[in-house]
Design a protein around this motif. Structure first.
Motif, PDB file in Angstrom:
ATOM      1  N   PRO A 138       5.146  -5.561   6.828  1.00 22.20           N
ATOM      2  CA  PRO A 138       4.477  -4.943   5.677  1.00 22.20           C
ATOM      3  C   PRO A 138       5.455  -4.157   4.788  1.00 22.20           C
ATOM      4  O   PRO A 138       6.475  -3.670   5.254  1.00 22.20           O
ATOM      5  CB  PRO A 138       3.472  -3.991   6.328  1.00 22.20           C
ATOM      6  N   CYS A 139       5.118  -4.075   3.520  1.00 20.30           N
ATOM      7  CA  CYS A 139       5.879  -3.284   2.554  1.00 20.30           C
ATOM      8  C   CYS A 139       4.992  -2.134   2.080  1.00 20.30           C
ATOM      9  O   CYS A 139       3.777  -2.288   1.976  1.00 20.30           O
ATOM     10  CB  CYS A 139       6.280  -4.129   1.347  1.00 20.30           C
ATOM     11  N   TYR A 140       5.613  -1.003   1.787  1.00 21.35           N
ATOM     12  CA  TYR A 140       4.885   0.178   1.336  1.00 21.35           C
ATOM     13  C   TYR A 140       5.605   0.795   0.154  1.00 21.35           C
ATOM     14  O   TYR A 140       6.810   0.640   0.007  1.00 21.35           O
ATOM     15  CB  TYR A 140       4.803   1.230   2.455  1.00 21.35           C
ATOM     16  N   TYR A 141       4.845   1.514  -0.670  1.00 25.85           N
ATOM     17  CA  TYR A 141       5.518   2.360  -1.660  1.00 25.85           C
ATOM     18  C   TYR A 141       5.355   3.798  -1.184  1.00 25.85           C
ATOM     19  O   TYR A 141       4.266   4.295  -0.998  1.00 25.85           O
ATOM     20  CB  TYR A 141       5.031   2.121  -3.094  1.00 25.85           C
ATOM     21  N   PRO A 142       6.504   4.462  -0.909  1.00 27.09           N
ATOM     22  CA  PRO A 142       6.466   5.773  -0.276  1.00 27.09           C
ATOM     23  C   PRO A 142       6.310   6.956  -1.237  1.00 27.09           C
ATOM     24  O   PRO A 142       6.082   8.066  -0.795  1.00 27.09           O
ATOM     25  CB  PRO A 142       7.806   5.844   0.450  1.00 27.09           C
ATOM     26  N   LEU A 143       6.435   6.730  -2.525  1.00 28.33           N
ATOM     27  CA  LEU A 143       6.322   7.803  -3.515  1.00 28.33           C
ATOM     28  C   LEU A 143       5.380   7.376  -4.622  1.00 28.33           C
ATOM     29  O   LEU A 143       5.284   6.191  -4.942  1.00 28.33           O
ATOM     30  CB  LEU A 143       7.695   8.143  -4.113  1.00 28.33           C
ATOM     31  N   GLU A 168       0.828  -1.200   0.000  1.00 27.96           N
ATOM     32  CA  GLU A 168       0.000   0.000   0.000  1.00 27.96           C
ATOM     33  C   GLU A 168       0.865   1.254   0.000  1.00 27.96           C
ATOM     34  O   GLU A 168       2.035   1.208   0.387  1.00 27.96           O
ATOM     35  CB  GLU A 168      -0.919  -0.004   1.224  1.00 27.96           C
ATOM     36  N   TYR A 169       0.256   2.366  -0.394  1.00 26.95           N
ATOM     37  CA  TYR A 169       0.949   3.649  -0.373  1.00 26.95           C
ATOM     38  C   TYR A 169       0.979   4.186   1.051  1.00 26.95           C
ATOM     39  O   TYR A 169      -0.011   4.118   1.773  1.00 26.95           O
ATOM     40  CB  TYR A 169       0.254   4.663  -1.282  1.00 26.95           C
ATOM     41  N   ALA A 170       2.139   4.693   1.464  1.00 27.08           N
ATOM     42  CA  ALA A 170       2.282   5.391   2.740  1.00 27.08           C
ATOM     43  C   ALA A 170       3.427   6.378   2.580  1.00 27.08           C
ATOM     44  O   ALA A 170       4.513   5.979   2.152  1.00 27.08           O
ATOM     45  CB  ALA A 170       2.579   4.413   3.868  1.00 27.08           C
ATOM     46  N   PRO A 171       3.204   7.657   2.880  1.00 26.28           N
ATOM     47  CA  PRO A 171       4.313   8.614   2.791  1.00 26.28           C
ATOM     48  C   PRO A 171       5.500   8.142   3.633  1.00 26.28           C
ATOM     49  O   PRO A 171       5.320   7.577   4.714  1.00 26.28           O
ATOM     50  CB  PRO A 171       3.714   9.905   3.358  1.00 26.28           C
ATOM     51  N   LEU A 205      11.452   2.844  -4.170  1.00 27.48           N
ATOM     52  CA  LEU A 205      10.202   2.329  -4.721  1.00 27.48           C
ATOM     53  C   LEU A 205       9.452   1.523  -3.679  1.00 27.48           C
ATOM     54  O   LEU A 205       8.232   1.605  -3.591  1.00 27.48           O
ATOM     55  CB  LEU A 205      10.485   1.455  -5.961  1.00 27.48           C
ATOM     56  N   LEU A 206      10.157   0.749  -2.878  1.00 33.06           N
ATOM     57  CA  LEU A 206       9.542  -0.042  -1.816  1.00 33.06           C
ATOM     58  C   LEU A 206      10.272   0.209  -0.506  1.00 33.06           C
ATOM     59  O   LEU A 206      11.501   0.283  -0.484  1.00 33.06           O
ATOM     60  CB  LEU A 206       9.644  -1.539  -2.126  1.00 33.06           C
ATOM     61  N   THR A 207       9.497   0.293   0.562  1.00 33.32           N
ATOM     62  CA  THR A 207      10.065   0.333   1.906  1.00 33.32           C
ATOM     63  C   THR A 207       9.593  -0.908   2.612  1.00 33.32           C
ATOM     64  O   THR A 207       8.397  -1.190   2.696  1.00 33.32           O
ATOM     65  CB  THR A 207       9.603   1.601   2.665  1.00 33.32           C
ATOM     66  N   ILE A 208      10.561  -1.683   3.097  1.00 30.17           N
ATOM     67  CA  ILE A 208      10.265  -2.924   3.794  1.00 30.17           C
ATOM     68  C   ILE A 208      10.403  -2.651   5.290  1.00 30.17           C
ATOM     69  O   ILE A 208      11.347  -1.990   5.724  1.00 30.17           O
ATOM     70  CB  ILE A 208      11.243  -4.028   3.347  1.00 30.17           C
ATOM     71  N   GLN A 255       6.496   3.211   9.995  1.00 30.45           N
ATOM     72  CA  GLN A 255       7.140   2.853  11.257  1.00 30.45           C
ATOM     73  C   GLN A 255       7.975   1.587  11.084  1.00 30.45           C
ATOM     74  O   GLN A 255       7.603   0.687  10.335  1.00 30.45           O
ATOM     75  CB  GLN A 255       6.084   2.645  12.332  1.00 30.45           C
ATOM     76  N   ASN A 256       9.088   1.527  11.805  1.00 32.26           N
ATOM     77  CA  ASN A 256      10.004   0.389  11.788  1.00 32.26           C
ATOM     78  C   ASN A 256      10.544   0.040  10.401  1.00 32.26           C
ATOM     79  O   ASN A 256      10.552  -1.124  10.014  1.00 32.26           O
ATOM     80  CB  ASN A 256       9.336  -0.852  12.400  1.00 32.26           C
TER      81      ASN A 256
END
Length: 168
Positions: A145-150, A8-11, A160-163, A16-17
């Motif tokens: 969880p993994c996020y795409y920050p941009l 999911e997208y998250a700035p 592209l991904l934040t783990i 967190q973590n």
């Protein structure tokens, strides 16, 4: 049916973590994985990831590590990061662009790549040709969880991904 946990997208400032950021192999607009037209990718059968509607023909390595395999005429790379993370970098080329002569720069013959190093450059005719790049984490089952920050990324520069770390 979705086979893996959606990314999911998250700035970036709200995540967190964070364990690590994976650099984008592609330049363009970031799309959630279910928007991929191929069900193998779109349904998350291979793992967690995201797509990028590419605006540049350059593909860079998202990590420093080893090239395990190059497939599909140089449009699919399996990389193993130095920390053991296994990644699939896939480029969905238009049908008329599958010829090897359209790939003047690539990582064939290389075993080791640095983050940001060019894996492939596709010489595509016309500006109307659309390419879709996909980054999949193949062994994300023990991660959080993994996020795409941009929502827009530049190859080899932006995350592209934040783990994240898995919480007990």
């Amino acid at each position: 049916m979705q086979f893996s946990i959606p990314v999911e997208y998250a700035p970036i400032t709200t995540i967190q973590n964070p364990l690590m950021h994976l650099a984008s192999p592609f330049t363009g607009k970031v799309l959630p994985l279910p928007s991929h037209p191929d069900p193998l990718f779109g349904k998350g059968m291979l793992g967690r990831g995201v797509c990028v509607d590419m605006t540049s023909n350059k593909v860079c390595s998202p990590v420093t590590g080893q090239i395990e395999r190059i497939k599909r005429k140089g449009s699919e790379f399996i990389l193993v990061a130095n920390n053991g993370l296994k990644l699939l970098v896939h480029i969905q080329l238009p049908p008329d662009c599958n010829a090897m002569e359209r790939q003047p720069i690539n990582a064939f013959g290389k075993e080791h790549v640095e983050q940001g190093e060019i894996l492939a450059y596709f010489d595509l005719p016309g500006s109307q040709t659309r390419m879709l790049g996909t980054l999949i984490v193949l062994n994300a089952d023990k991660l959080g969880p993994c996020y795409y920050p941009l929502k827009q990324v530049n190859a080899g520069q932006d995350p592209l991904l934040t783990i994240t770390k898995k919480q007990p």
